[in-house]
Write a protein that holds these residues in place. Structure first.
Motif, PDB file in Angstrom:
ATOM      1  N   PHE A   1       0.819  -1.207   0.000  1.00  0.00           N
ATOM      2  CA  PHE A   1       0.000   0.000   0.000  1.00  0.00           C
ATOM      3  C   PHE A   1       0.860   1.267   0.000  1.00  0.00           C
ATOM      4  O   PHE A   1       0.393   2.327  -0.403  1.00  0.00           O
ATOM      5  CB  PHE A   1      -0.933  -0.002   1.218  1.00  0.00           C
ATOM      6  CG  PHE A   1      -1.989  -1.065   1.152  1.00  0.00           C
ATOM      7  CD1 PHE A   1      -3.063  -0.955   0.278  1.00  0.00           C
ATOM      8  CD2 PHE A   1      -1.912  -2.189   1.949  1.00  0.00           C
ATOM      9  CE1 PHE A   1      -4.033  -1.933   0.201  1.00  0.00           C
ATOM     10  CE2 PHE A   1      -2.873  -3.181   1.887  1.00  0.00           C
ATOM     11  CZ  PHE A   1      -3.943  -3.054   1.015  1.00  0.00           C
ATOM     12  N   ASP A   2       2.100   1.144   0.459  1.00  0.00           N
ATOM     13  CA  ASP A   2       2.983   2.300   0.445  1.00  0.00           C
ATOM     14  C   ASP A   2       3.366   2.711  -0.970  1.00  0.00           C
ATOM     15  O   ASP A   2       3.841   3.829  -1.187  1.00  0.00           O
ATOM     16  CB  ASP A   2       4.247   2.006   1.258  1.00  0.00           C
ATOM     17  CG  ASP A   2       3.963   1.944   2.744  1.00  0.00           C
ATOM     18  OD1 ASP A   2       3.741   3.006   3.343  1.00  0.00           O
ATOM     19  OD2 ASP A   2       3.936   0.830   3.296  1.00  0.00           O
ATOM     20  N   LEU A   3       3.145   1.811  -1.944  1.00  0.00           N
ATOM     21  CA  LEU A   3       3.417   2.153  -3.334  1.00  0.00           C
ATOM     22  C   LEU A   3       2.393   3.146  -3.872  1.00  0.00           C
ATOM     23  O   LEU A   3       2.585   3.717  -4.945  1.00  0.00           O
ATOM     24  CB  LEU A   3       3.397   0.892  -4.199  1.00  0.00           C
ATOM     25  CG  LEU A   3       4.405  -0.203  -3.838  1.00  0.00           C
ATOM     26  CD1 LEU A   3       4.218  -1.407  -4.752  1.00  0.00           C
ATOM     27  CD2 LEU A   3       5.823   0.316  -3.948  1.00  0.00           C
TER      28      LEU A   3
ATOM     29  N   ARG B   1       2.773   7.232  -5.862  1.00  0.00           N
ATOM     30  CA  ARG B   1       1.595   6.698  -6.555  1.00  0.00           C
ATOM     31  C   ARG B   1       1.736   6.885  -8.062  1.00  0.00           C
ATOM     32  O   ARG B   1       1.433   5.975  -8.846  1.00  0.00           O
ATOM     33  CB  ARG B   1       0.339   7.398  -6.045  1.00  0.00           C
ATOM     34  CG  ARG B   1      -0.944   6.868  -6.665  1.00  0.00           C
ATOM     35  CD  ARG B   1      -2.176   7.317  -5.880  1.00  0.00           C
ATOM     36  NE  ARG B   1      -2.244   8.763  -5.748  1.00  0.00           N
ATOM     37  CZ  ARG B   1      -2.113   9.412  -4.588  1.00  0.00           C
ATOM     38  NH1 ARG B   1      -1.872   8.725  -3.477  1.00  0.00           N
ATOM     39  NH2 ARG B   1      -2.211  10.725  -4.542  1.00  0.00           N
ATOM     40  N   ARG B   2       2.213   8.040  -8.482  1.00  0.00           N
ATOM     41  CA  ARG B   2       2.398   8.300  -9.912  1.00  0.00           C
ATOM     42  C   ARG B   2       3.449   7.344 -10.498  1.00  0.00           C
ATOM     43  O   ARG B   2       3.260   6.778 -11.574  1.00  0.00           O
ATOM     44  CB  ARG B   2       2.824   9.748 -10.129  1.00  0.00           C
ATOM     45  CG  ARG B   2       2.978  10.134 -11.609  1.00  0.00           C
ATOM     46  CD  ARG B   2       3.428  11.567 -11.737  1.00  0.00           C
ATOM     47  NE  ARG B   2       4.755  11.742 -11.157  1.00  0.00           N
ATOM     48  CZ  ARG B   2       5.379  12.922 -11.071  1.00  0.00           C
ATOM     49  NH1 ARG B   2       4.773  14.018 -11.503  1.00  0.00           N
ATOM     50  NH2 ARG B   2       6.581  12.992 -10.539  1.00  0.00           N
ATOM     51  N   ILE B   3       4.548   7.148  -9.766  1.00  0.00           N
ATOM     52  CA  ILE B   3       5.592   6.236 -10.221  1.00  0.00           C
ATOM     53  C   ILE B   3       5.043   4.820 -10.325  1.00  0.00           C
ATOM     54  O   ILE B   3       5.282   4.111 -11.318  1.00  0.00           O
ATOM     55  CB  ILE B   3       6.790   6.271  -9.250  1.00  0.00           C
ATOM     56  CG1 ILE B   3       7.514   7.615  -9.344  1.00  0.00           C
ATOM     57  CG2 ILE B   3       7.763   5.134  -9.554  1.00  0.00           C
ATOM     58  CD1 ILE B   3       8.607   7.794  -8.309  1.00  0.00           C
ATOM     59  N   SER B   4       4.287   4.390  -9.310  1.00  0.00           N
ATOM     60  CA  SER B   4       3.763   3.021  -9.291  1.00  0.00           C
ATOM     61  C   SER B   4       2.813   2.769 -10.448  1.00  0.00           C
ATOM     62  O   SER B   4       2.890   1.732 -11.126  1.00  0.00           O
ATOM     63  CB  SER B   4       3.052   2.749  -7.965  1.00  0.00           C
ATOM     64  OG  SER B   4       3.936   2.883  -6.879  1.00  0.00           O
TER      65      SER B   4
ATOM     66  N   ARG C   1      11.584  -1.009  -2.247  1.00  0.00           N
ATOM     67  CA  ARG C   1      11.874  -1.569  -3.560  1.00  0.00           C
ATOM     68  C   ARG C   1      11.379  -3.002  -3.664  1.00  0.00           C
ATOM     69  O   ARG C   1      10.877  -3.437  -4.685  1.00  0.00           O
ATOM     70  CB  ARG C   1      13.376  -1.513  -3.829  1.00  0.00           C
ATOM     71  CG  ARG C   1      13.747  -1.977  -5.229  1.00  0.00           C
ATOM     72  CD  ARG C   1      15.251  -1.898  -5.420  1.00  0.00           C
ATOM     73  NE  ARG C   1      15.691  -0.533  -5.330  1.00  0.00           N
ATOM     74  CZ  ARG C   1      16.824  -0.152  -4.727  1.00  0.00           C
ATOM     75  NH1 ARG C   1      17.614  -1.051  -4.170  1.00  0.00           N
ATOM     76  NH2 ARG C   1      17.154   1.123  -4.682  1.00  0.00           N
ATOM     77  N   GLN C   2      11.521  -3.766  -2.591  1.00  0.00           N
ATOM     78  CA  GLN C   2      11.115  -5.172  -2.635  1.00  0.00           C
ATOM     79  C   GLN C   2       9.608  -5.304  -2.767  1.00  0.00           C
ATOM     80  O   GLN C   2       9.104  -6.217  -3.397  1.00  0.00           O
ATOM     81  CB  GLN C   2      11.602  -5.891  -1.375  1.00  0.00           C
ATOM     82  CG  GLN C   2      11.602  -7.405  -1.485  1.00  0.00           C
ATOM     83  CD  GLN C   2      12.779  -7.917  -2.290  1.00  0.00           C
ATOM     84  OE1 GLN C   2      13.577  -7.148  -2.781  1.00  0.00           O
ATOM     85  NE2 GLN C   2      12.877  -9.220  -2.434  1.00  0.00           N
ATOM     86  N   GLU C   3       8.870  -4.374  -2.183  1.00  0.00           N
ATOM     87  CA  GLU C   3       7.421  -4.417  -2.330  1.00  0.00           C
ATOM     88  C   GLU C   3       7.023  -4.165  -3.774  1.00  0.00           C
ATOM     89  O   GLU C   3       6.079  -4.749  -4.287  1.00  0.00           O
ATOM     90  CB  GLU C   3       6.750  -3.367  -1.411  1.00  0.00           C
ATOM     91  CG  GLU C   3       6.770  -3.739   0.050  1.00  0.00           C
ATOM     92  CD  GLU C   3       6.057  -5.051   0.315  1.00  0.00           C
ATOM     93  OE1 GLU C   3       5.114  -5.394  -0.421  1.00  0.00           O
ATOM     94  OE2 GLU C   3       6.449  -5.746   1.254  1.00  0.00           O
ATOM     95  N   TRP C   4       7.757  -3.241  -4.460  1.00  0.00           N
ATOM     96  CA  TRP C   4       7.482  -3.044  -5.879  1.00  0.00           C
ATOM     97  C   TRP C   4       7.687  -4.344  -6.640  1.00  0.00           C
ATOM     98  O   TRP C   4       6.882  -4.729  -7.477  1.00  0.00           O
ATOM     99  CB  TRP C   4       8.425  -1.987  -6.483  1.00  0.00           C
ATOM    100  CG  TRP C   4       8.531  -2.213  -7.954  1.00  0.00           C
ATOM    101  CD1 TRP C   4       7.631  -1.876  -8.915  1.00  0.00           C
ATOM    102  CD2 TRP C   4       9.561  -2.950  -8.614  1.00  0.00           C
ATOM    103  NE1 TRP C   4       8.033  -2.346 -10.135  1.00  0.00           N
ATOM    104  CE2 TRP C   4       9.214  -3.006  -9.985  1.00  0.00           C
ATOM    105  CE3 TRP C   4      10.738  -3.561  -8.200  1.00  0.00           C
ATOM    106  CZ2 TRP C   4      10.016  -3.644 -10.914  1.00  0.00           C
ATOM    107  CZ3 TRP C   4      11.522  -4.188  -9.134  1.00  0.00           C
ATOM    108  CH2 TRP C   4      11.155  -4.226 -10.466  1.00  0.00           C
TER     109      TRP C   4
END
Length: 491
Positions: free
Chosen positions: A344-346, A353-356, A471-474
């Motif tokens: 959710f932090d992404l 949010r825009r990057i994700s 980064r790992q969550e991404w």
């Protein structure tokens, strides 16, 4: 003692332990070697579930060989007695046969309207041509005609495992470390991949492939993370591009193995057995120093850094690199680690949010195009083995192109250019007539080349856009959803 900057500290204090030295060369090579067989896992279904030329078994108690001798005709002419032509009139129907043999069709002057003859399904099973494949899952479990969707389902289930593994192992690696999860993933793929070759049934094979897909995700996800976290920032573009060639050569190795073996069980075993070797030497890896520090295991991180310095022949660093130095340069990272981060932090802040959202779109479109082209090679009307080699070979100039663009044009321009060109070429291919097979194949190869360059670019670009703590969550989110989506649409 020279001072580590923050970027080097996040990568294991490379400024202190010798930069990109002997350890990094060995480390990157050993982690990249499994890439030779990761391509085999993702594209394996092209060969283990290849569809041989087939037709219904003739409705006769005699062998075709005996009938050929009796009537003095070749096999193709004899089969017309038992099997009708398909709608194109150019080949035998794959799913129907005559209820009774039509011997009069042996006479070339027969004027009977064959469309009026009574036909039935392949009640006695199918005969499969063995010139291209000796045995596949399709020929073993009769995954043709009404059961053909089950052939597509094998790849869908595998990609479901990849998606599940990305989510599961992404979280586990933050909890137990990159090295531990990577070692487990090697063992899981070795055991379950080899077990797939012994599958007694279609259901068992699908279960093994799902679990193998999870392991593949764990290997790629944690292998990339562990590799990146031990190399200096300035060398990541070059190392990332060069290490991706292992996947490229792996595609051509797969074609060679499949051509040599021709049997799906043997091929499955050969591409999975080397994972035992990767499991054996993976214990040599050093755990990410950054992860150890952020998980309050600074002494282990320091031992790892000292070991790397020793391998890099920098013994003078050992006495100078202390816990105090390590903590002083990573104070902000240590403080931020007290907060837990989730997927959710992404989407939490406007910038992230825009990057994700942008990265999800890029990963999805790249994966969709790349695997859409690479996962159904039989549609091109060329030898499937030759097509696999060509598709692997076009990645070589594509990756050099990506390296040049990344170096001189930057990440953003490179990413946009690769995606735009691949989209134009693939879209143009839609309007090429089906009888212009050479042009269609050429455009498909060019489209795959640019999507391959896009893959190379987005791998590097993503890791640099996100803060290291999330980064790992991404990594457990966008890419694998794109991978799985294409096969879902196909099935």
């Amino acid at each position: 003692m020279q001072t580590c900057d923050r970027a080097f500290l996040l990568s294991g204090c490379h400024g202190e332990v010798g930069g990109f030295g002997r350890y990094q060369w060995i480390h990157v090579t050993l982690i990249s070697l499994p890439g030779l067989l990761m391509a085999s896992q993702n594209l394996l279904n092209n060969f283990v579930s290849g569809i041989p030329v087939h037709h219904c078994k003739p409705a006769t108690n005699q062998s075709l060989q005996d009938l050929r001798l009796t009537y003095q005709v070749d096999e193709q002419q004899l089969l017309k007695v038992f099997i009708p032509q398909d709608s194109s009139g150019n080949r035998l129907d794959r799913c129907r046969r005559y209820v009774e043999p039509q011997w009069h069709l042996l006479h070339l002057n027969s004027s009977l309207n064959v469309s009026e003859l009574q036909t039935e399904g392949c009640v006695d099973g199918w005969s499969f041509d063995q010139s291209e494949f000796t045995a596949t899952t399709v020929s073993e479990w009769d995954l043709v005609c009404s059961l053909r969707p089950l052939k597509q389902m094998i790849q869908t289930i595998y990609m479901g495992g990849v998606l599940t593994g990305a989510i599961v192992y992404g979280g586990l690696s933050d909890r137990f470390g990159r090295k531990s999860v990577l070692i487990w993933s090697y063992l899981q793929l070795a055991v379950l991949g080899c077990s797939s070759a012994l599958s007694p049934s279609y259901t068992a094979y699908c279960i093994f492939r799902f679990l193998s897909g999870m392991a593949v995700s764990g290997i790629i996800l944690n292998g990339v993370s562990l590799k990146v976290e031990w190399i200096p920032t300035k060398t990541r573009t070059l190392v990332g591009t060069l290490s991706s060639f292992f996947f490229t050569f792996g595609q051509m190795i797969l074609a060679g193995l499949a051509y040599w073996l021709r049997d799906w069980r043997k091929l499955q075993l050969v591409v999975c057995a080397p994972q035992f070797l990767f499991f054996a030497y993976s214990w040599w890896y050093a755990e990410s120093a950054r992860w150890l520090v952020l998980n309050r295991r600074s002494e282990e991180a320091l031992k790892g850094l000292h070991r790397v310095a020793q391998i890099n022949r920098k013994p003078d660093i050992i006495s100078n690199l202390t816990l105090e130095v390590l903590h002083s340069h990573m104070s902000k990272e240590i403080e931020s680690s007290h907060s837990s981060f989730t997927a959710f932090d992404l989407l939490k802040t406007r910038r992230i949010r825009r990057i994700s959202i942008c990265l999800i779109a890029v990963w999805f479109s790249t994966s969709f195009a790349y695997y859409g082209l690479a996962m159904d090679l039989q549609k091109f009307g060329v030898s499937i083995y030759l097509m696999q080699i060509i598709f692997g070979a076009v990645d070589i100039p594509a990756k050099f192109l990506a390296l040049g663009m990344l170096t001189y044009l930057g990440r953003r321009v490179s990413q946009v250019s690769c995606l735009f060109l691949s989209a134009v070429i693939i879209f143009a291919n839609i309007f090429v007539p089906t009888d212009m097979q050479s042009l269609r194949t050429t455009l498909a190869c060019l489209g795959k080349a640019f999507t391959s360059a896009s893959f190379t670019t987005v791998y590097l670009y993503t890791g640099e856009l996100y803060p290291t703590v999330i980064r790992q969550e991404w990594a457990s989110s966008p890419r694998w959803r794109g991978l799985a989506a294409w096969r879902r649409l196909q099935s």
